[in-house]
Design an enzyme around this catalytic site. Structure first.
Site, PDB file in Angstrom:
ATOM      1  N   SER A  59       2.397   4.049   1.637  1.00  0.00           N
ATOM      2  CA  SER A  59       2.483   4.490   2.164  1.00  0.00           C
ATOM      3  C   SER A  59       4.266   3.352   3.002  1.00  0.00           C
ATOM      4  CB  SER A  59       1.849   4.288   3.959  1.00  0.00           C
ATOM      5  OG  SER A  59       1.475   3.239   4.435  1.00  0.00           O
ATOM      6  N   LYS A  60       3.917   2.237   2.838  1.00  0.00           N
ATOM      7  CA  LYS A  60       4.867   0.954   3.144  1.00  0.00           C
ATOM      8  C   LYS A  60       6.347   1.251   1.950  1.00  0.00           C
ATOM      9  CE  LYS A  60       1.495  -1.049   5.858  1.00  0.00           C
ATOM     10  NZ  LYS A  60       0.770  -0.123   5.516  1.00  0.00           N
ATOM     11  N   ASN A  61       6.590   0.587   3.168  1.00  0.00           N
ATOM     12  CA  ASN A  61       8.404   0.846   1.822  1.00  0.00           C
ATOM     13  C   ASN A  61       8.739   0.763   0.897  1.00  0.00           C
ATOM     14  OD1 ASN A  61       8.651   1.800   4.992  1.00  0.00           O
ATOM     15  ND2 ASN A  61      10.381   0.343   5.362  1.00  0.00           N
TER      16      ASN A  61
ATOM     17  N   GLN B  98       0.848  -1.239   0.365  1.00  0.00           N
ATOM     18  CA  GLN B  98       0.270  -0.114  -0.043  1.00  0.00           C
ATOM     19  C   GLN B  98       0.376   1.286   0.033  1.00  0.00           C
ATOM     20  OE1 GLN B  98      -0.555   1.731   3.377  1.00  0.00           O
ATOM     21  NE2 GLN B  98      -1.679   3.469   2.356  1.00  0.00           N
TER      22      GLN B  98
END
Ligand SMILES: *Cc1c(COP(=O)(O)O)cnc(C)c1O
Length: 396
Positions: A195-197, A193
Site C-alpha cells: 500500500s505504501k507510496n 509494503q
C-alpha cells in the site's frame, strides 16, 4: 440538494481513481536484469547497493540499510539504538499495530502518549508526561506522510537522554523544515509494503546518520556478521532480515517516479484541503508550516461535531462511499488493542491501560481517510471529492 446515491440518486463520481500499484518499463527491465544476473538474494548486493545509496541520498542520511519489511525495520532500529527487554518506548496510539509489535518483539514495552486533535500526530507534551525512569526511546510516527513535530520531540529526547526513532513507513520523501525525515533522530524506518507510496510488495529500510547505529542494524539483519568480516564471522546475535535483488529492482523503478508523484500528490492535497476547508461539516487536518514536503500517504478528513452529534461516522462513510469516493474509517486505537495489552502484561506482569481520549474519540467519531492513489488523479477529481463531501455533509 440532489438525491444521495444511496437513495437512488446519481453518484457524484463514477470515474475510477488511478490504480495502485503503478509501474512501468523501468521495473520490467530491472527485474529481468536481476533474473539473468543469477544474483537473486540479499547477499548479491548489486541492485541493493544502488538502492541503499539512492535511498540514503533521498532521505539525506549517511546510511541506509535495506531489510525485509517495515516492522522488522523498527525492531532493528530500536535494538541498534540500545533499546532492549523491559525498556519503555513511548509512541502514539494512532498508528499501524507494527509500531507497537516491533517493540514487543524484543520485550520492549509500548507506552502510548495521546495525539494532537487537529493533526493526529504524537503530542510532545503528552510524551513528556509519559516519561518514567524505564523510558528508553520515543517513536515519532509520521502518520499519513506528515512529519511529527521533530523539533520539540528532539528537544525532549535530548533533555531526557532518550533514543528518538522515526516510524516513517508512510513518509518516504517527506521533509521537515527542508530536511528529509528518517535521520532527524537516531534512526528512522520505512516500509515498502504494497500500500505504501514506494512499493515492492514487501520491504523496509532503516536510515541513520550514526555509524554505530547503522552498523549494528546491518549486523542484526545479516545474521550477526560485520560488514568487513569473514563469511562465518558472527559478532552479534542476528537473523536473516535481508531484502532480495528482485525487490531492489522494483524499488529502483518505483523511485524513478517518486519525485513526480510526490509533487502531484502535494498539489492535489493542497487543493483538496482548500476545498474541504470551505465545506460546512468537514475539515482537513492542520498542517504545520514547518512541514515543507508532505508525503500524502493518506488524506485525513475530520467530520465535524455538527454531523457526528447526529449520526455515526459509519453512516457518513457509507453515504460518501456510495458517491464514488474510496473513503475508509482508518485505525482503531492501539492503546485499547487486547492482544497488545495482553502481551504487555506477559512482559511486565502488570495490567496497564494508557488512556488516550483524543485518539479514541477521533477513531470512533471523527477521522476518516482517503488513500494516496486518489491524490494521483487530476484536479477535476479533487473537485469531485469536494462535491461529494459537500453533498453528503449537507444531507445531515
Ligand atoms: C506499513 C506500516 C508499518 C509496517 O510496515 P510493514 O512493511 O507492513 O511491516 C509500520 N508503521 C506504519 C505507520 C505503517 O504504515
Amino acid at each position: 440538494m440532489s438525491k444521495l446515491a444511496l437513495d437512488g440518486g446519481t453518484p457524484v463520481r463514477t470515474k475510477p481513481f488511478p490504480a495502485w500499484p503503478a509501474f512501468g518499463e523501468e521495473e520490467e527491465r530491472l527485474l529481468l536484469e536481476v533474473l539473468h544476473s543469477g544474483k537473486w538474494g540479499g547477499t548479491g548486493r548489486v541492485k541493493l547497493q544502488e538502492l541503499e545509496d539512492r535511498f540514503a541520498a533521498l532521505q539525506q542520511a549517511n546510511y541506509a540499510i535495506s531489510v525485509s519489511n517495515g516492522t522488522i525495520a523498527i525492531t532493528l532500529a530500536l535494538k541498534a539504538a540500545g533499546v532492549g527487554h523491559g525498556d519503555e518506548v513511548i509512541m502514539p496510539p494512532y498508528t499501524f499495530i507494527a509500531t507497537a509489535t516491533s517493540a514487543l518483539l524484543m520485550g520492549a514495552i509500548p507506552v502510548f502518549a495521546d495525539v494532537e486533535a487537529d493533526t493526529m500526530l504524537l503530542d510532545p507534551a503528552k510524551v513528556e508526561a509519559a516519561i518514567t525512569p524505564r523510558t528508553k526511546a520515543i517513536i515519532a510516527v509520521h502518520i499519513g506522510g506528515c512529519p511529527a513535530d521533530m523539533d520539540w520531540l528532539a528537544a525532549i529526547a535530548a533533555k531526557h537522554k532518550l533514543a528518538l526513532i522515526e516510524d516513517a513507513a508512510q513518509a518516504v520523501g517527506a521533509q521537515w523544515k527542508g530536511r528529509a525525515v528518517g535521520a532527524l533522530g537516531d534512526a528512522g524506518t520505512f516500509s515498502f509494503q504494497s500500500s505504501k507510496n514506494v512499493n515492492s510488495g514487501e520491504g523496509g529500510m532503516i536510515v541513520s546518520n550514526d555509524k554505530a547505529v547503522a552498523d549494528m542494524a546491518w549486523s542484526i539483519a545479516n545474521v550477526g556478521r560485520i560488514r568487513e568480516g569473514a563469511w562465518y564471522q558472527h559478532e552479534h546475535i542476528g537473523w536473516n532480515f535481508r531484502l532480495t535483488e528482485f525487490q531492489a529492482a522494483i524499488l529502483l523503478g518505483q523511485l524513478s517516479r517518486l519525485e513526480e508523484q510526490t509533487a502531484l500528490r502535494e498539489r492535489n492535497a493542497k487543493l483538496l484541503a482548500e476545498l474541504v476547508g470551505d465545506i460546512d461539516g468537514v475539515s482537513p487536518m492542520r498542517r504545520d508550516p514547518r512541514v515543507t514536503l508532505h508525503a500524502n500517504h493518506l488524506f485525513l478528513l475530520r467530520i465535524d461535531p455538527r454531523i457526528t452529534e447526529k449520526a455515526s461516522k459509519k453512516e457518513f462513510l457509507r453515504r460518501l462511499s456510495a458517491e464514488g469516493i474510496p473513503v475508509s474509517a482508518g485505525y482503531v486505537p492501539l492503546n485499547r488493542n487486547k492482544a497488545v495489552l495482553h502481551e504487555i502484561r506477559s512482559w511486565t506482569g502488570e495490567d496497564r491501560l494508557d488512556e488516550c481520549p483524543i485518539c479514541e474519540h477521533a477513531c470512533e467519531r471523527e477521522v476518516a481517510w482517503l488513500p494516496q492513489n486518489v491524490l494521483l488523479a487530476d484536479e477535476e477529481a479533487m473537485h469531485d471529492i469536494a462535491a461529494a463531501l459537500r453533498k453528503v455533509a449537507g444531507s445531515f
